[in-house]
Design a protein around this motif. Structure first.
Motif, PDB file in Angstrom:
ATOM      1  N   VAL A  38       1.068  10.560   2.216  1.00  0.00           N
ATOM      2  CA  VAL A  38       1.018  10.208   0.794  1.00  0.00           C
ATOM      3  C   VAL A  38       1.790   8.916   0.536  1.00  0.00           C
ATOM      4  CG1 VAL A  38       1.748  10.927  -1.518  1.00  0.00           C
ATOM      5  CG2 VAL A  38       0.584  12.546  -0.017  1.00  0.00           C
ATOM      6  N   ALA A  39       2.938   8.756   1.196  1.00  0.00           N
ATOM      7  CA  ALA A  39       3.723   7.535   1.015  1.00  0.00           C
ATOM      8  C   ALA A  39       2.914   6.303   1.412  1.00  0.00           C
ATOM      9  CB  ALA A  39       5.015   7.615   1.828  1.00  0.00           C
ATOM     10  N   ALA A  40       2.194   6.378   2.517  1.00  0.00           N
ATOM     11  CA  ALA A  40       1.355   5.249   2.949  1.00  0.00           C
ATOM     12  C   ALA A  40       0.149   5.087   2.031  1.00  0.00           C
ATOM     13  CB  ALA A  40       0.904   5.453   4.391  1.00  0.00           C
ATOM     14  N   GLY A  41      -0.429   6.207   1.605  1.00  0.00           N
ATOM     15  CA  GLY A  41      -1.617   6.153   0.771  1.00  0.00           C
ATOM     16  C   GLY A  41      -1.387   5.518  -0.583  1.00  0.00           C
ATOM     17  N   ARG A  42      -0.140   5.535  -1.083  1.00  0.00           N
ATOM     18  CA  ARG A  42       0.160   4.924  -2.378  1.00  0.00           C
ATOM     19  C   ARG A  42      -0.102   3.418  -2.382  1.00  0.00           C
ATOM     20  NH1 ARG A  42       5.508   8.446  -2.296  1.00  0.00           N
ATOM     21  NH2 ARG A  42       4.789  10.298  -3.462  1.00  0.00           N
ATOM     22  N   LYS A  43      -0.134   2.813  -1.193  1.00  0.00           N
ATOM     23  CA  LYS A  43      -0.300   1.359  -1.085  1.00  0.00           C
ATOM     24  C   LYS A  43      -1.763   0.944  -1.010  1.00  0.00           C
ATOM     25  CE  LYS A  43       3.895   1.524   1.733  1.00  0.00           C
ATOM     26  NZ  LYS A  43       4.446   1.332   3.108  1.00  0.00           N
ATOM     27  N   THR A  44      -2.680   1.876  -1.244  1.00  0.00           N
ATOM     28  CA  THR A  44      -4.107   1.609  -1.048  1.00  0.00           C
ATOM     29  C   THR A  44      -4.885   1.711  -2.358  1.00  0.00           C
ATOM     30  OG1 THR A  44      -4.688   3.935  -0.644  1.00  0.00           O
ATOM     31  CG2 THR A  44      -3.936   2.636   1.255  1.00  0.00           C
ATOM     32  N   ALA A  45      -6.116   1.192  -2.311  1.00  0.00           N
ATOM     33  CA  ALA A  45      -7.002   1.310  -3.468  1.00  0.00           C
ATOM     34  C   ALA A  45      -7.266   2.769  -3.792  1.00  0.00           C
ATOM     35  CB  ALA A  45      -8.316   0.575  -3.195  1.00  0.00           C
ATOM     36  N   PHE A  46      -7.473   3.584  -2.752  1.00  0.00           N
ATOM     37  CA  PHE A  46      -7.687   5.007  -2.971  1.00  0.00           C
ATOM     38  C   PHE A  46      -6.477   5.632  -3.649  1.00  0.00           C
ATOM     39  CE2 PHE A  46      -7.516   9.481  -1.923  1.00  0.00           C
ATOM     40  CZ  PHE A  46      -8.833   9.906  -2.006  1.00  0.00           C
ATOM     41  N   GLY A  47      -5.293   5.257  -3.183  1.00  0.00           N
ATOM     42  CA  GLY A  47      -4.078   5.803  -3.763  1.00  0.00           C
ATOM     43  C   GLY A  47      -3.913   5.446  -5.227  1.00  0.00           C
ATOM     44  N   ASP A  49      -6.432   4.723  -7.293  1.00  0.00           N
ATOM     45  CA  ASP A  49      -7.484   5.436  -8.031  1.00  0.00           C
ATOM     46  C   ASP A  49      -7.116   6.892  -8.276  1.00  0.00           C
ATOM     47  OD1 ASP A  49      -8.953   3.112  -8.011  1.00  0.00           O
ATOM     48  OD2 ASP A  49     -10.346   3.769  -6.428  1.00  0.00           O
ATOM     49  N   HIS A  50      -6.338   7.491  -7.354  1.00  0.00           N
ATOM     50  CA  HIS A  50      -6.033   8.916  -7.445  1.00  0.00           C
ATOM     51  C   HIS A  50      -4.563   9.166  -7.805  1.00  0.00           C
ATOM     52  CE1 HIS A  50      -9.816   8.820  -5.225  1.00  0.00           C
ATOM     53  NE2 HIS A  50     -10.011  10.043  -5.657  1.00  0.00           N
ATOM     54  N   HIS A  51      -3.884   8.094  -8.258  1.00  0.00           N
ATOM     55  CA  HIS A  51      -2.522   8.220  -8.789  1.00  0.00           C
ATOM     56  C   HIS A  51      -1.571   8.896  -7.796  1.00  0.00           C
ATOM     57  CE1 HIS A  51      -4.311   6.996 -12.597  1.00  0.00           C
ATOM     58  NE2 HIS A  51      -5.200   7.981 -12.458  1.00  0.00           N
ATOM     59  N   LEU A  52      -1.653   8.463  -6.534  1.00  0.00           N
ATOM     60  CA  LEU A  52      -0.777   9.063  -5.526  1.00  0.00           C
ATOM     61  C   LEU A  52       0.691   8.755  -5.794  1.00  0.00           C
ATOM     62  CD1 LEU A  52      -2.658   8.697  -2.103  1.00  0.00           C
ATOM     63  CD2 LEU A  52      -2.633  10.621  -3.706  1.00  0.00           C
ATOM     64  N   HIS A  53       0.979   7.724  -6.603  1.00  0.00           N
ATOM     65  CA  HIS A  53       2.379   7.440  -6.923  1.00  0.00           C
ATOM     66  C   HIS A  53       3.005   8.564  -7.753  1.00  0.00           C
ATOM     67  CE1 HIS A  53      -0.015   5.842 -10.282  1.00  0.00           C
ATOM     68  NE2 HIS A  53       1.025   6.118 -11.056  1.00  0.00           N
ATOM     69  N   ASP A  54       2.149   9.387  -8.378  1.00  0.00           N
ATOM     70  CA  ASP A  54       2.658  10.518  -9.164  1.00  0.00           C
ATOM     71  C   ASP A  54       2.708  11.811  -8.350  1.00  0.00           C
ATOM     72  OD1 ASP A  54       2.897   8.979 -11.487  1.00  0.00           O
ATOM     73  OD2 ASP A  54       0.797   9.341 -12.043  1.00  0.00           O
ATOM     74  N   VAL A  55       2.183  11.785  -7.144  1.00  0.00           N
ATOM     75  CA  VAL A  55       2.105  13.002  -6.323  1.00  0.00           C
ATOM     76  C   VAL A  55       3.438  13.231  -5.614  1.00  0.00           C
ATOM     77  CG1 VAL A  55       1.058  14.012  -4.271  1.00  0.00           C
ATOM     78  CG2 VAL A  55      -0.387  12.926  -5.994  1.00  0.00           C
ATOM     79  N   GLN A  56       4.024  14.386  -5.850  1.00  0.00           N
ATOM     80  CA  GLN A  56       5.276  14.751  -5.198  1.00  0.00           C
ATOM     81  C   GLN A  56       5.130  15.994  -4.322  1.00  0.00           C
ATOM     82  OE1 GLN A  56       7.952  12.755  -5.381  1.00  0.00           O
ATOM     83  NE2 GLN A  56       6.726  11.404  -6.706  1.00  0.00           N
ATOM     84  N   THR A  57       4.194  16.853  -4.679  1.00  0.00           N
ATOM     85  CA  THR A  57       4.035  18.115  -3.953  1.00  0.00           C
ATOM     86  C   THR A  57       2.595  18.274  -3.485  1.00  0.00           C
ATOM     87  OG1 THR A  57       3.397  19.401  -5.897  1.00  0.00           O
ATOM     88  CG2 THR A  57       5.775  19.154  -5.459  1.00  0.00           C
ATOM     89  N   ILE A  58       2.386  19.238  -2.615  1.00  0.00           N
ATOM     90  CA  ILE A  58       1.033  19.533  -2.144  1.00  0.00           C
ATOM     91  C   ILE A  58       0.167  19.982  -3.316  1.00  0.00           C
ATOM     92  CG2 ILE A  58      -0.337  21.062  -0.665  1.00  0.00           C
ATOM     93  CD1 ILE A  58       2.020  21.021   1.323  1.00  0.00           C
ATOM     94  N   ALA A  59       0.752  20.749  -4.229  1.00  0.00           N
ATOM     95  CA  ALA A  59       0.002  21.181  -5.407  1.00  0.00           C
ATOM     96  C   ALA A  59      -0.423  19.984  -6.249  1.00  0.00           C
ATOM     97  CB  ALA A  59       0.836  22.155  -6.241  1.00  0.00           C
ATOM     98  N   ASP A  60       0.470  18.993  -6.407  1.00  0.00           N
ATOM     99  CA  ASP A  60       0.111  17.758  -7.122  1.00  0.00           C
ATOM    100  C   ASP A  60      -1.071  17.078  -6.445  1.00  0.00           C
ATOM    101  OD1 ASP A  60       2.282  18.152  -8.796  1.00  0.00           O
ATOM    102  OD2 ASP A  60       3.579  16.715  -7.739  1.00  0.00           O
ATOM    103  N   PHE A  61      -1.004  17.017  -5.128  1.00  0.00           N
ATOM    104  CA  PHE A  61      -2.051  16.339  -4.360  1.00  0.00           C
ATOM    105  C   PHE A  61      -3.402  17.004  -4.581  1.00  0.00           C
ATOM    106  CE2 PHE A  61      -4.542  15.970  -0.421  1.00  0.00           C
ATOM    107  CZ  PHE A  61      -4.622  14.584  -0.303  1.00  0.00           C
ATOM    108  N   ARG A  62      -3.420  18.317  -4.572  1.00  0.00           N
ATOM    109  CA  ARG A  62      -4.684  19.024  -4.731  1.00  0.00           C
ATOM    110  C   ARG A  62      -5.257  18.867  -6.138  1.00  0.00           C
ATOM    111  NH1 ARG A  62      -2.417  24.027  -1.033  1.00  0.00           N
ATOM    112  NH2 ARG A  62      -2.912  23.028   0.962  1.00  0.00           N
TER     113      ARG A  62
END
Length: 500
Positions: A38-47, A49-62
């Motif tokens: 997730v830390a690496a994914g935040r630096k991408t277009a996909f990240g 688009d899917h607001h990975l900067h707000d993801v802290q937990t597995i539940a957030d990710f899902r």
């Protein structure tokens, strides 16, 4: 005992000892990989688009990232193909593994600098686990053969493109290259018949000790050697002691393969995919394949009977149960996010986690690695019926014929016509041609003379109904699968082929 054999044993011991640190800490290991990905994914277009900067937990990710197959991820892959960096993973992929698709015909699976060790080290570690458990390492001092696709690569916007087996061929460790066969030039031959003869020329008088490949390809290699020599494989290759395989279910081939060899030998099953190397057989005595929890992949699992629900529950490794079929979902350091492999697995152990590959989440044929799916056969049939408009079809199914009485294996189409085509041979030709257009692996097997073109079996009226009745499934809600990877349905239909 040679140098390779001697030095492999301490390396094997080190690898197996290192495995202990994650084999028995599965949840912690997977949590660490989740956080890194997730830390690496935040630096991408996909990240973004899917607001990975707000993801802290597995539940957030899902909540943020839905499960996708290749078609769902394809818009991002097309941006990578166009040369854009930082799309699914930071930077550009090193490779795009070209593989058979579903609706798209061809998939391009990214392999990055971070993910390539998953493919290379996992294959290595499968052998080292075997060495550590059995103490057998002499096979490393003799000749090894990896029956694989061409290592030739093309290029798209600075990214190398090719078959996974060809990509991996470029990363065979230097200490094994000197005893690896066939040579690079032979491996690049496209026509399988020609390539096979050249491989036999290079190996037939060599001390072959390890042979690796998809079982039907290996069987064809053995059959051709027997045709030349009139001998069992054990007499041609007395040093042959280890068979490494993966890619298809081995059971339909096991009896004939060992009959051809003429003796029992050890074998190692692997579970590689273009998307990632998932598991390997780490023990000759324990059932199942060791799930690779510390190799750049965060796994999720969905119960197979829930997969097509609107919001199926996504499970982490510590939530799975034994003897239950799960669809495999991966997140990895190649930039595949909540990606459905399409495979189903069943866990046979949780200490450590070992699994069996049980099939595909959808019906398919992959007796030879072709991964033909229902949509492809339905589209092929639609094309044939458009070109033969007099034809009306009641029902159909498709099954492999692995060991015909004569000639090459083939796909058998069992069709019940209301109105048959005027020219069944021409109809079958259209089916076969369209299927080669839809499925790159099937096309490879046909053009490489591993399979012969499909054969059409016309069933009498009522055959499908009679078969379903024998199964207690006669009724509108029960359907015959369009295709299967075995002969159970096909042979059952053939017993009902004559009207009663």
């Amino acid at each position: 005992m040679g140098v390779r054999s001697i030095f492999s044993k301490p390396l094997a011991r080190w690898v197996v000892e290192r495995q202990q640190t994650w084999m028995y800490q599965p949840a912690q290991t997977q949590q660490r990989w989740f956080e890194q990905l997730v830390a690496a994914g935040r630096k991408t277009a996909f990240g973004r688009d899917h607001h990975l900067h707000d993801v802290q937990t597995i539940a957030d990710f899902r909540q943020a990232v839905p499960v996708r197959d290749y078609e769902g991820l394809k818009p991002y892959v097309e941006r990578i193909l166009a040369g854009e960096p930082d799309v699914l993973w930071p930077g550009k992929p090193l490779y795009l593994a070209k593989t058979s698709g579903t609706t798209s015909g061809v998939k391009y699976i990214p392999i990055t600098r971070d993910s390539i060790p998953n493919h290379i080290n996992s294959a290595r570690d499968a052998l080292l686990n075997y060495i550590n458990e059995t103490g057998k390492s002499d096979f490393l001092d003799k000749k090894l053969i990896f029956l694989s696709g061409s290592p030739e690569l093309t290029e798209k916007n600075g990214i190398h493109v090719g078959r996974l087996s060809g990509i991996v061929n470029h990363h065979v460790p230097a200490y094994l290259r000197s005893n690896q066969l066939p040579d690079f030039e032979t491996n690049t031959i496209d026509d399988w018949e020609t390539k096979l003869e050249r491989i036999i020329d290079q190996t037939i008088d060599q001390p072959m000790s390890l042979i690796s490949g998809i079982p039907p390809w290996v069987q064809m290699y053995f059959d051709r050697i027997q045709e030349r020599t009139g001998k069992l494989i054990k007499d041609v290759f007395p040093d042959f002691s280890l068979f490494v395989y993966g890619g298809v279910n081995f059971e339909p081939y096991r009896a004939k393969l060992f009959e051809t060899i003429g003796k029992r030998i050890d074998s190692i099953e692997t579970y590689p995919a273009s998307e990632g190397f998932i598991a390997f057989q780490d023990s000759q005595t324990e059932p199942g394949l060791l799930l690779l929890l510390d190799s750049g992949i965060f796994y999720e699992f969905i119960a197979a009977d829930e997969f097509f629900n609107e919001n199926p529950r996504r499970l982490s490794i510590d939530e799975v149960e034994l003897d239950k079929n799960y669809a495999v979902i991966i997140n990895n350091n190649a930039g595949l996010w909540a990606y459905s492999l399409g495979d189903t697995v069943k866990f046979v152990s949780r200490d450590p986690y070992r699994l069996l590959v049980t099939g595909r989440i959808k019906h398919f044929i992959s007796a030879f690695g072709e991964h033909v799916i229902g949509e492809e056969v339905e589209r092929a049939l639609q094309t044939a019926m458009q070109q033969h408009p007099e034809t009306e079809v009641v029902e159909f199914t498709v099954a492999p014929v692995v060991s015909p009485a004569e000639g090459l294996p083939y796909h058998e189409w069992l069709v019940e016509f209301a109105t048959p085509p005027h020219d069944p041979t021409a109809f079958a030709h259209v089916l076969n041609t369209r299927l080669t257009e839809l499925n790159v692996y099937y096309d490879d097997l046909i053009t490489g003379a591993i399979l012969q073109p499909l054969k059409l079996m016309s069933l009498p009226r009522g055959a499908f109904q009679r078969y379903m009745k024998t199964q207690g499934k006669l009724g509108g809600q029960n359907k015959v699968p369009r295709l299967a990877n075995d002969r159970v349905i096909a042979d059952g239909l053939l017993t009902q082929a004559q009207p009663v």
